[in-house]
Design an enzyme around this catalytic site. Structure first.
Site, PDB file in Angstrom:
ATOM      1  N   HIS A   1     153.211  10.390  41.290  1.00 59.89           N
ATOM      2  CA  HIS A   1     152.614  11.343  42.080  1.00 59.89           C
ATOM      3  C   HIS A   1     153.664  11.195  43.356  1.00 59.89           C
ATOM      4  CE1 HIS A   1     153.997   7.142  42.547  1.00 59.89           C
ATOM      5  NE2 HIS A   1     154.171   6.254  43.760  1.00 59.89           N
TER       6      HIS A   1
ATOM      7  N   HIS B   1     155.222  11.740  49.089  1.00 59.50           N
ATOM      8  CA  HIS B   1     154.056  11.109  48.451  1.00 59.50           C
ATOM      9  C   HIS B   1     152.769  11.350  47.957  1.00 59.50           C
ATOM     10  CE1 HIS B   1     151.898   6.986  47.657  1.00 59.50           C
ATOM     11  NE2 HIS B   1     153.147   6.340  47.116  1.00 59.50           N
TER      12      HIS B   1
END
Length: 162
Positions: free
Chosen positions: A65, A80
């Protein structure tokens, strides 16, 4: 003599195509309070995450992620994807690179299934943070500006003179 200063600046390209959001408006205190560092965020239109600069992949978590890289000039960057997306444990994320890989600006790093994030009511906002400290950051785009990944610079990083 002023030309030498250009070597002290790094422009980071948008890691995703979408609209620019100030870091302060990201609904996660770690980013909005700049705990990890300065930067900007993108509300993505598509799921391809690209390298904001030439560099080396420093870290790809198992959950895929997020991705960390170090530019060829030593600037440490974290991308992110989404808020609380670590809870997906990698579902909907496909890493296109691995730790230690050399990458070129605009090169694909991650593929994200944005429709999966939407179906799970997850905010896909994607912060790009300069985590290395000791630098001044200038935002190059206004809030709401549409940027294209791999083409539009969103942040300028000026190295501190030692």
């Amino acid at each position: 003599m002023g030309f030498f200063n250009f070597h002290k600046k790094t422009e980071l390209l948008a890691p995703m195509t979408g609209r620019v959001i100030p870091l302060e408006k990201v609904p996660d205190a770690v980013f909005s309070q700049k705990t990890l560092g300065e930067g900007a965020a993108i509300m993505p239109e598509d799921g391809l995450v690209t390298a904001p600069c030439d560099g080396t992949i420093a870290y790809v978590p198992d959950t895929k992620h997020a991705i960390a890289l170090t530019s060829t000039k030593g600037v440490e960057v974290l991308i992110h994807v989404g808020i609380d997306t670590v809870s997906l444990q990698g579902e909907g994320f496909d890493a296109l690179v691995k730790e230690g890989d050399s990458v070129s600006r605009g090169q694909g790093l991650l593929q994200v299934d944005l429709s999966l994030l939407a179906s799970k009511k997850m905010n896909p906002v994607t912060p790009l943070v300069v985590t290395g400290g000791a630098a001044s950051i200038t935002l190059l785009q206004k809030e709401g500006t549409r940027v294209e990944s791999g083409k539009d610079a969103i942040v300028s990083v000026k190295e501190e003179e030692e």
